[in-house]
Design an enzyme around this catalytic site. Structure first.
Site, PDB file in Angstrom:
ATOM      1  N   VAL A   1       0.835  -1.215   0.127  1.00 33.10           N
ATOM      2  CA  VAL A   1       0.146   0.139   0.086  1.00 33.10           C
ATOM      3  C   VAL A   1       0.917   1.243   0.127  1.00 33.10           C
ATOM      4  O   VAL A   1       1.651   1.193   0.907  1.00 33.10           O
ATOM      5  CB  VAL A   1      -0.822  -0.084   1.103  1.00 33.10           C
TER       6      VAL A   1
ATOM      7  N   HIS B   1       3.983   3.031   6.309  1.00 36.39           N
ATOM      8  CA  HIS B   1       3.639   2.359   7.416  1.00 36.39           C
ATOM      9  C   HIS B   1       4.671   1.526   7.828  1.00 36.39           C
ATOM     10  O   HIS B   1       5.514   0.821   7.074  1.00 36.39           O
ATOM     11  CB  HIS B   1       2.301   1.503   6.705  1.00 36.39           C
TER      12      HIS B   1
END
Length: 142
Positions: free
Chosen positions: A95, A99
């Site tokens: 994604v 993160h």
């Protein structure tokens, strides 16, 4: 990717479901839907940035303070012996929203070192690579 099309931005905005473990003004932490081990958490900044290089310098410390808290929690609450904390920049980033992975670890859990083959430097190559990196890091604005 625009923030409107980002799966993690949707979680941050409360528009997509996630097992949220941390939610404050800086970051949201939620369980990975495909964990390496139970408790594998993703810590994402509230604002959309694709990579660590894109994250404003003043936001790096606060984001990693949250990752640090999650790393402590997986040991204390889940009984892990430690944790693996990592992030990908572009390559292997499923994604495109920055993160930080916080993965609970226990001796003998089957996860061995890094997840890719290791290599060695040729004679003199380490010195050359180190010199090139030092030059780049010493340049103004780096």
């Amino acid at each position: 990717m625009t923030p409107a099309a980002c799966a993690f931005c949707a979680i941050v905005a409360g528009e997509a479901e996630a097992a949220v473990v941390l939610d404050d003004e800086v970051a949201v932490g939620f369980l990975d839907t495909r964990p390496l081990f139970p408790g594998h958490t993703l810590v994402v900044p509230r604002t959309h940035h694709e990579t660590l290089v894109d994250l404003p310098p003043e936001d790096v410390g606060p984001l990693f303070q949250r990752a640090r808290r999650v790393a402590a929690a997986v040991v204390e609450i889940l009984g892990a012996q430690g944790s693996f904390v990592a992030l990908n920049n572009t390559v292997s980033q499923s994604v495109p929203h920055l993160h930080v992975h916080v993965v609970p670890r226990t001796k003998g859990d089957g996860l061995r070192g890094f997840f890719w083959p290791r290599t060695s430097y040729a004679e003199g190559e380490a010195d050359e690579v180190a010199a090139r990196l030092r030059t780049a890091l010493e340049a103004p604005g780096s």
